[in-house]
Design a protein around this motif. Structure first.
Motif, mmCIF file in Angstrom:
data_model
loop_
_atom_site.group_PDB
_atom_site.id
_atom_site.type_symbol
_atom_site.label_atom_id
_atom_site.label_comp_id
_atom_site.label_asym_id
_atom_site.label_seq_id
_atom_site.Cartn_x
_atom_site.Cartn_y
_atom_site.Cartn_z
ATOM 1 N N GLY A 56 0.783 -1.231 0.000
ATOM 2 C CA GLY A 56 0.000 0.000 0.000
ATOM 3 C C GLY A 56 0.810 1.275 0.000
ATOM 4 O O GLY A 56 0.250 2.361 0.190
ATOM 5 N N VAL A 57 2.126 1.167 -0.213
ATOM 6 C CA VAL A 57 3.006 2.344 -0.223
ATOM 7 C C VAL A 57 3.467 2.604 -1.649
ATOM 8 O O VAL A 57 3.895 1.684 -2.354
ATOM 9 N N TRP A 58 3.401 3.872 -2.070
ATOM 10 C CA TRP A 58 3.842 4.253 -3.413
ATOM 11 C C TRP A 58 4.781 5.440 -3.301
ATOM 12 O O TRP A 58 4.401 6.491 -2.786
ATOM 13 N N GLU A 59 6.027 5.249 -3.747
ATOM 14 C CA GLU A 59 7.045 6.310 -3.703
ATOM 15 C C GLU A 59 7.112 6.947 -2.318
ATOM 16 O O GLU A 59 7.031 8.166 -2.154
ATOM 17 N N SER A 60 7.242 6.072 -1.324
ATOM 18 C CA SER A 60 7.396 6.441 0.093
ATOM 19 C C SER A 60 6.141 7.056 0.712
ATOM 20 O O SER A 60 6.176 7.509 1.864
ATOM 21 N N GLN A 61 5.043 7.090 -0.020
ATOM 22 C CA GLN A 61 3.790 7.630 0.512
ATOM 23 C C GLN A 61 2.793 6.500 0.712
ATOM 24 O O GLN A 61 2.534 5.715 -0.205
ATOM 25 N N ARG A 62 2.240 6.404 1.915
ATOM 26 C CA ARG A 62 1.243 5.366 2.178
ATOM 27 C C ARG A 62 -0.104 5.797 1.614
ATOM 28 O O ARG A 62 -0.681 6.786 2.053
ATOM 29 N N LEU A 63 -0.586 5.025 0.627
ATOM 30 C CA LEU A 63 -1.862 5.327 -0.011
ATOM 31 C C LEU A 63 -2.996 4.458 0.536
ATOM 32 O O LEU A 63 -4.156 4.850 0.453
ATOM 33 N N LEU A 64 -2.666 3.290 1.056
ATOM 34 C CA LEU A 64 -3.661 2.410 1.668
ATOM 35 C C LEU A 64 -3.368 2.319 3.158
ATOM 36 O O LEU A 64 -2.213 2.358 3.575
ATOM 37 N N PRO A 65 -4.401 2.186 3.991
ATOM 38 C CA PRO A 65 -4.168 2.117 5.439
ATOM 39 C C PRO A 65 -3.229 0.975 5.819
ATOM 40 O O PRO A 65 -3.236 -0.094 5.189
ATOM 41 N N ASP A 66 -2.431 1.192 6.835
ATOM 42 C CA ASP A 66 -1.521 0.166 7.322
ATOM 43 C C ASP A 66 -2.322 -1.086 7.699
ATOM 44 O O ASP A 66 -3.298 -1.005 8.442
ATOM 45 N N GLY A 67 -1.933 -2.220 7.190
ATOM 46 C CA GLY A 67 -2.620 -3.474 7.496
ATOM 47 C C GLY A 67 -3.728 -3.839 6.532
ATOM 48 O O GLY A 67 -4.255 -4.957 6.599
ATOM 49 N N TYR A 68 -4.081 -2.921 5.612
ATOM 50 C CA TYR A 68 -5.216 -3.207 4.724
ATOM 51 C C TYR A 68 -4.884 -4.290 3.704
ATOM 52 O O TYR A 68 -5.707 -5.157 3.425
ATOM 53 N N VAL A 69 -3.672 -4.248 3.145
ATOM 54 C CA VAL A 69 -3.310 -5.281 2.175
ATOM 55 C C VAL A 69 -3.288 -6.655 2.845
ATOM 56 O O VAL A 69 -3.727 -7.650 2.269
ATOM 57 N N ALA A 70 -2.813 -6.718 4.087
ATOM 58 C CA ALA A 70 -2.835 -7.987 4.824
ATOM 59 C C ALA A 70 -4.268 -8.478 4.997
ATOM 60 O O ALA A 70 -4.544 -9.685 4.899
ATOM 61 N N GLN A 71 -5.193 -7.554 5.248
ATOM 62 C CA GLN A 71 -6.599 -7.938 5.366
ATOM 63 C C GLN A 71 -7.139 -8.440 4.036
ATOM 64 O O GLN A 71 -7.907 -9.411 3.991
ATOM 65 N N MET A 72 -6.742 -7.806 2.933
ATOM 66 C CA MET A 72 -7.171 -8.257 1.613
ATOM 67 C C MET A 72 -6.717 -9.692 1.343
ATOM 68 O O MET A 72 -7.369 -10.435 0.610
ATOM 69 N N ARG A 73 -5.596 -10.077 1.956
ATOM 70 C CA ARG A 73 -5.006 -11.386 1.700
ATOM 71 C C ARG A 73 -5.457 -12.444 2.698
ATOM 72 O O ARG A 73 -4.844 -13.505 2.803
ATOM 73 N N GLN A 74 -6.518 -12.184 3.403
ATOM 74 C CA GLN A 74 -7.086 -13.164 4.326
ATOM 75 C C GLN A 74 -8.315 -13.806 3.697
ATOM 76 O O GLN A 74 -9.272 -13.125 3.347
ATOM 77 N N GLY A 75 -8.283 -15.112 3.532
ATOM 78 C CA GLY A 75 -9.449 -15.825 3.027
ATOM 79 C C GLY A 75 -10.493 -16.015 4.103
ATOM 80 O O GLY A 75 -10.344 -15.553 5.233
ATOM 81 N N SER A 76 -11.554 -16.705 3.745
ATOM 82 C CA SER A 76 -12.630 -16.980 4.696
ATOM 83 C C SER A 76 -12.737 -18.483 4.914
ATOM 84 O O SER A 76 -12.192 -19.287 4.146
ATOM 85 N N GLU A 77 -13.457 -18.874 5.951
ATOM 86 C CA GLU A 77 -13.658 -20.300 6.210
ATOM 87 C C GLU A 77 -14.413 -20.950 5.064
ATOM 88 O O GLU A 77 -14.131 -22.093 4.675
ATOM 89 N N GLU A 78 -15.358 -20.224 4.474
ATOM 90 C CA GLU A 78 -16.146 -20.770 3.365
ATOM 91 C C GLU A 78 -15.311 -20.931 2.104
ATOM 92 O O GLU A 78 -15.500 -21.873 1.344
ATOM 93 N N ASN A 79 -14.402 -19.991 1.848
ATOM 94 C CA ASN A 79 -13.541 -20.078 0.682
ATOM 95 C C ASN A 79 -12.183 -19.474 1.028
ATOM 96 O O ASN A 79 -11.952 -18.280 0.832
ATOM 97 N N PRO A 80 -11.253 -20.294 1.534
ATOM 98 C CA PRO A 80 -9.943 -19.773 1.939
ATOM 99 C C PRO A 80 -9.080 -19.321 0.776
ATOM 100 O O PRO A 80 -8.036 -18.705 0.988
ATOM 101 N N HIS A 81 -9.510 -19.597 -0.465
ATOM 102 C CA HIS A 81 -8.740 -19.181 -1.641
ATOM 103 C C HIS A 81 -9.108 -17.779 -2.110
ATOM 104 O O HIS A 81 -8.541 -17.306 -3.105
ATOM 105 N N TYR A 82 -10.025 -17.098 -1.427
ATOM 106 C CA TYR A 82 -10.437 -15.766 -1.872
ATOM 107 C C TYR A 82 -10.480 -14.806 -0.699
ATOM 108 O O TYR A 82 -11.070 -15.092 0.346
ATOM 109 N N GLY A 83 -9.826 -13.639 -0.861
ATOM 110 C CA GLY A 83 -9.829 -12.606 0.164
ATOM 111 C C GLY A 83 -10.704 -11.443 -0.262
ATOM 112 O O GLY A 83 -11.802 -11.628 -0.780
ATOM 113 N N LEU A 84 -10.211 -10.218 -0.084
ATOM 114 C CA LEU A 84 -10.951 -9.022 -0.491
ATOM 115 C C LEU A 84 -10.508 -8.636 -1.896
ATOM 116 O O LEU A 84 -9.604 -7.819 -2.084
#
Length: 218
Positions: free
Chosen positions: A93-121
């Motif tokens: 979420g950082v572009w040219e030293s500037q944070r454009l996405l909230p800290d931790g948001y990409v990690a949240q996008m990469r979390q699957g669900s119990e129903e479908n662990p192969h898909y996040g946000l």
């Protein structure tokens, strides 16, 4: 259209309890953004996402002239713009030293669900190896894509679209692979979703002193 989805589309399960491939939930993104920001959906994409990346805009679908945008499908952008969005994600979420996405948001996008662990946000994830992974609920056998072997990087994540249009993001190799086009002709071998990234991962770590990343688990 947005009011119809909000007021008339049936809720058949508790939110977060069932996975199903559905454009309707993603269609709510546009009215939510417009109500939260006071900007039209297209303006928000241009000014708050693409412009900071130096990425060119494109076209969105609307339900009628001046109407609500379809945020559940078919954002038509140049390939380089999708590539820059992938770079933003692989850089947490950082572009040219500037944070454009909230800290931790990409990690949240990469979390699957119990129903479908192969898909996040909006991202497809490796989780445990399956030879064929589809876009619908894992119990549905229609339209599943071949993976001839596990991904060689368990942290890989993807934009994976119709016609095997795909962007692989491989953190360990600091590498992004973009494949555009249509479905392979029936006369050609079946598309293998793991072939390209594994080919490049093997190449990136071919040095005898380089340590391979942890692979996708079986």
């Amino acid at each position: 259209q947005d009011e119809n989805i909000i007021t008339e589309y049936p809720v058949v399960a508790e939110p977060g309890s069932v996975y199903g491939y559905s454009h309707a939930t993603s269609e709510l993104v546009a009215p939510l953004i417009e109500r939260a920001t006071g900007k039209r959906y297209g303006e928000y994409l241009s000014e708050d996402i693409l412009l900071p990346l130096g990425a060119k805009g494109g076209k969105i679908w609307i339900n009628r002239p001046g109407g609500m945008a379809h945020s559940g499908c078919c954002l038509l952008l140049p390939a380089r713009s999708f590539l820059k969005m992938a770079i933003l994600l692989i850089q947490d979420g950082v572009w040219e030293s500037q944070r454009l996405l909230p800290d931790g948001y990409v990690a949240q996008m990469r979390q699957g669900s119990e129903e479908n662990p192969h898909y996040g946000l909006g991202l497809w994830l490796p989780h445990k190896y399956v030879e064929r992974r589809g876009f619908l609920h894992p119990s549905i056998e229609i339209g599943k894509v071949l993976h001839s072997e596990p991904y060689l990087d368990a942290d890989i994540f993807m934009f994976d679209g119709n016609g095997n249009q795909i962007v692989y993001m491989i953190p360990s190799a600091n590498t992004i692979i973009m494949r555009l086009g249509g479905f392979s002709p029936q006369s050609m071998p079946e598309w293998d979703n793991s072939y390209l990234p594994n080919l490049l991962i093997r190449d990136a770590f071919r040095d005898a002193d380089a340590q391979m990343p942890a692979p996708q688990s079986r």
